[in-house]
Design an enzyme around this catalytic site. Structure first.
Site, short mmCIF file in Angstrom:
data_model
loop_
_atom_site.label_atom_id
_atom_site.label_comp_id
_atom_site.label_asym_id
_atom_site.label_seq_id
_atom_site.Cartn_x
_atom_site.Cartn_y
_atom_site.Cartn_z
N CYS A 299 0.83 -1.22 0.00
CA CYS A 299 0.00 0.00 0.00
C CYS A 299 0.85 1.26 0.00
O CYS A 299 0.36 2.34 -0.28
CB CYS A 299 -0.88 0.09 1.24
SG CYS A 299 -1.54 -1.45 1.75
N LYS A 358 2.34 9.20 -3.29
CA LYS A 358 1.08 8.86 -3.98
C LYS A 358 0.97 9.58 -5.31
O LYS A 358 0.30 9.13 -6.23
CB LYS A 358 -0.12 9.20 -3.09
CG LYS A 358 -0.28 8.28 -1.89
CD LYS A 358 -0.90 6.96 -2.27
CE LYS A 358 -0.84 5.95 -1.13
NZ LYS A 358 -1.18 4.59 -1.56
N GLU A 361 2.83 7.35 -7.53
CA GLU A 361 2.07 6.13 -7.79
C GLU A 361 0.97 6.37 -8.82
O GLU A 361 0.76 5.56 -9.72
CB GLU A 361 1.46 5.63 -6.47
CG GLU A 361 0.76 4.29 -6.60
CD GLU A 361 0.07 3.88 -5.30
OE1 GLU A 361 -0.49 4.76 -4.59
OE2 GLU A 361 0.09 2.69 -4.97
N GLU A 366 1.12 1.74 -15.47
CA GLU A 366 0.21 0.59 -15.41
C GLU A 366 -1.05 0.89 -14.59
O GLU A 366 -1.94 0.05 -14.51
CB GLU A 366 0.95 -0.64 -14.85
CG GLU A 366 1.36 -0.56 -13.39
CD GLU A 366 2.72 0.12 -13.17
OE1 GLU A 366 3.16 0.84 -14.09
OE2 GLU A 366 3.30 -0.03 -12.09
#
Lengths: 574, 162
Positions: A299, A358, A361, A366
């Protein structure tokens, strides 16, 4: 045995081995610092904390001077105060004068100290260093012009996170803090955690802001703008509006987001529950089918990048589950889009996160499909605060509102994702249910609670003894990885959070967060878990509906396509 | 690939290379290669378990390390006290202007590189400039201009011959 000292003609006691600064802080005597980090050994770099000690010819730095019996200290003698003021003036001589335009204005340690010391004129003028702004990273902006070389970012990166992406380069007046070969942060080993940003006393390190993009989307009548907020946001954001640390503002946060113009407000903790369903199922599957163990949580995007670049042999150990942010992003642009009758390309999906990584991310290639990113913009807690202030709102003046249904319901287990150990507790509750059909007898796993950097527990489910470990702060994770490489084999599941303490102390959280505030935020999350009726992810009814109507079963075909991911070997300058 | 062997050979000279060996290793690699390449610094860092940023940070702290290959003509200017008193700053500025590079740099065509050194121990000959180990003593701005101009011409002739 306590040590007695005399400070400003008052008795102050200190423990043996303590520094003068620590004793002064406890006694409520404020001595300014710019380079001090409570958790690390002192460097004495900034000299702001100099005090007068009787019998010492020179001023001594309180942060590096051991407390001793009978010391006579004057903290604010004219000589000490003059020395501090001179240091500030010298720092300002090589600082751009753009405070009005600076993102840190009002929250800048250098600015505060200049004001407190009454710096009113420019005493020193000279050549000023000019450096390039490093905008290469998707998460963090580096502005060496504003750097005062306190070295906190270097120490956090190396000593706490074990990354060492930045260091001092050059020497003397030419010295800067930079990456290897002074290249862009994007190709360095930086994991985007943002801990350097939170310790930076000035605006030299800051997040890449997405405020412009979000604001543009909010004013585009063609777009439906949805927002999710991470579990740790509601227990930190109120501090910025004057509430005591640990105040839970979930309801008013929802209200504020609606007033900012977001069409739907979702709770990332719903997706945390979803993550738990998938991750616990994956753990059970790995155990039952002899898959790669120990499984490690995925996470925390800083940690994921770290494994990809520094420990690629452990990529298979990472859970294939996307993080809650990305799971919710994927569900929003598929299930929710369908339900709301809005094409996914007309949805602008925003995430409010305690985190700089984040942002990285969300832009991983993808993390989307058909050329559409699942999450379009990520705001840190600090950016959201700016946005709320920009509209002249005060969080405390709003009436609480619930999050939007469909993707707004959550269990308290999902909420605990914000604190170190929370993911593990939530996962074990659901894993127990998956393996036995019954609930864990004691939901609160005491060894996994608290802010310690490394926590262990052994949990027996159906006669199977599981070894679990929880680490926060990547330095601790590195130690554990090295133990695993050396053959340690008693662990089944490991939770890693990149930042020490977890997301409640994340790199996107308010500046000047101290350990007391982090502890209060942690307690707030534990209180929510203690007091709420739905304490297990698999009891989240909205989530069960999502599985019934759309996903099928955990680890099913649709889950696999939307909620799981893969990891790459990442080449960076290490 | 010869370059990599140099780094390997230096590292092999240490049974258990540790961080306190960093500076001697950097010196030896520079002795062999004439400069410190990024690849060399990354490899050294890997062996010593130090981040590349730290290796680069240490290397940039010291004037003795250079990060570009030496030119075919390597020019050093002494900036020690005696040479300074005898006007070496003007010499350095003159050379920088003529070669269009800063100290520590190499010209694009790889013909010249320039380095500042602290003292060569020949203060009686101040100010000193060397070109490929050839010492020029008691040089003036005029004489250094002549010397450099001659070198520039020679390198242009070389380039044409190729």
């Amino acid at each position: 045995m306590m040590i007695e000292m005399e400070v400003n003609n008052r008795k102050v006691s200190a423990e043996p081995g303590e520094t003068v600064l620590t004793a002064l802080e406890r006694a409520g005597i404020k001595v300014p610092t710019l380079c001090h980090l409570a958790t690390l050994s002192p460097t004495g770099a900034c000299r702001m904390c100099v005090v007068e000690v009787e019998g010492q010819r020179n001023l001594v730095p309180a942060c590096a001077f051991p407390a001793a019996e009978g010391l006579k200290i004057t903290t604010h003698s004219p000589r000490a105060v003059r020395a501090r003021k001179t240091i500030i003036e010298l720092l300002l001589a090589n600082h751009p004068d753009d405070c009005l335009y600076c993102m840190r204005s009002g929250e800048c340690d250098l600015q505060d100290l200049a004001r407190e010391h009454g710096v009113r004129d420019r005493r020193f003028c000279g050549g000023r260093n000019v450096h390039r702004l490093d905008v290469s990273s998707p998460a963090i902006l580096r502005d060496p012009d504003k750097c005062i070389l306190c070295g906190k970012c270097v120490r956090v990166c190396e000593e706490i996170q074990g990354v060492g992406a930045i260091d001092f380069l050059g020497r003397g007046s030419q010295a800067i803090v930079g990456t290897a070969f002074n290249q862009g942060l994007n190709i360095s080993s930086c994991i985007n955690c943002g801990q350097c940003v939170t310790v930076c006393p000035t605006g030299a390190l800051r997040e890449q802001s997405h405020l412009k993009e979000v604001s543009a989307a909010l004013h585009d009548s063609d777009m439906m703008v949805v927002v999710q907020h991470a579990p740790s946001i509601s227990v930190t954001i109120a501090e910025e509006f004057g509430a005591r640390p640990g105040h839970d503002a979930s309801g008013t946060l929802n209200a504020a987001l609606r007033r900012l113009g977001f069409d739907r407000v979702f709770d990332s903790a719903f997706a945390a529950d979803l993550t738990i369903m998938e991750e616990a199922s994956e753990l059970v599957q790995r155990i039952q089918t002899g898959g790669r163990l120990p499984m490690m949580t995925s996470c925390s995007p800083g940690w994921v990048k770290f494994v990809e670049q520094q420990y690629p042999d452990f990529r298979e150990n990472l859970s294939t589950c996307k993080s809650p942010q990305q799971m919710l992003g994927a569900v929003i642009k598929t299930y929710f889009a369908d339900k709301a009758g809005v094409p996914p390309e007309k949805i602008f999906s925003v995430a409010v996160m305690p985190c700089a990584a984040k942002k990285f991310e969300a832009q991983r290639p993808e993390m989307g499909r058909d050329g559409l990113a699942d999450v379009d913009a990520v705001l840190t807690t600090r950016e959201l605060v700016r946005m709320i202030r920009n509209l002249g709102m005060d969080l405390r003046a709003l009436d609480p509102e619930p999050a939007d249904d469909v993707l707004g319901e959550r269990s308290s287990a999902g909420k605990m994702f914000g604190v170190t150990g929370g993911v593990m507790e939530a996962a074990l509750r659901t894993a127990h249910h998956l393996l036995t059909g019954t609930e864990l007898p004691a939901l609160r796993l005491k060894p996994l609670r608290g802010l310690r950097g490394v926590k262990h527990a052994r949990v027996t489910i159906n006669g199977l003894e599981l070894g679990v470990a929880v680490v926060s702060g990547l330095g601790n994770a590195i130690k554990l990885l090295e133990e695993l490489r050396a053959g340690r084999d008693d662990l089944h599941f490991i939770e890693v959070m990149t930042c020490p303490g977890g997301c409640i102390a994340g790199g996107g959280q308010p500046f000047k967060t101290d350990i007391a505030a982090v502890r209060a935020r942690m307690r707030a999350l534990y209180t929510i878990d203690r007091d709420e009726p739905v304490r297990m992810s698999h009891h989240n009814e909205a989530l069960q509906r999502l599985y019934r109507e759309f996903l099928g079963a955990p680890l099913g075909e649709r889950s696999h396509a939307l909620l799981h991911t893969h990891y790459v070997q990442r080449e960076v300058v290490r | 690939m010869i370059a990599n062997d140099d780094v390997g050979a230096v590292l092999d000279g240490y049974a258990q290379p540790r961080r306190e060996h960093l500076i001697p290793i950097l010196q030896e690699v520079q002795d062999r290669q004439g400069y410190l390449s990024q690849e060399a610094m990354i490899r050294i860092g890997e062996r010593l378990h130090l981040p590349a940023s730290k290796v680069y940070g240490v290397a940039t702290f010291y004037n003795q390390f250079r990060f570009q290959p030496k030119g075919r003509v390597h020019c050093t200017v002494c900036r020690g006290t005696a040479c300074h008193v005898k006007g070496s700053l003007a010499l350095l500025e003159t050379i920088k202007r003529m070669l269009k590079i800063d100290a520590g740099q190499t010209t694009r065509d790889g013909a010249f590189s320039l380095e500042v050194v602290a003292c060569m121990g020949a203060c009686g000959l101040a100010p000193l400039v060397t070109l490929n180990e050839e010492f020029h003593a008691a040089v003036s701005v005029d004489s250094i201009q002549r010397i450099i101009r001659k070198q520039l011409k020679a390198s242009e002739a070389d380039a044409r011959a190729k």
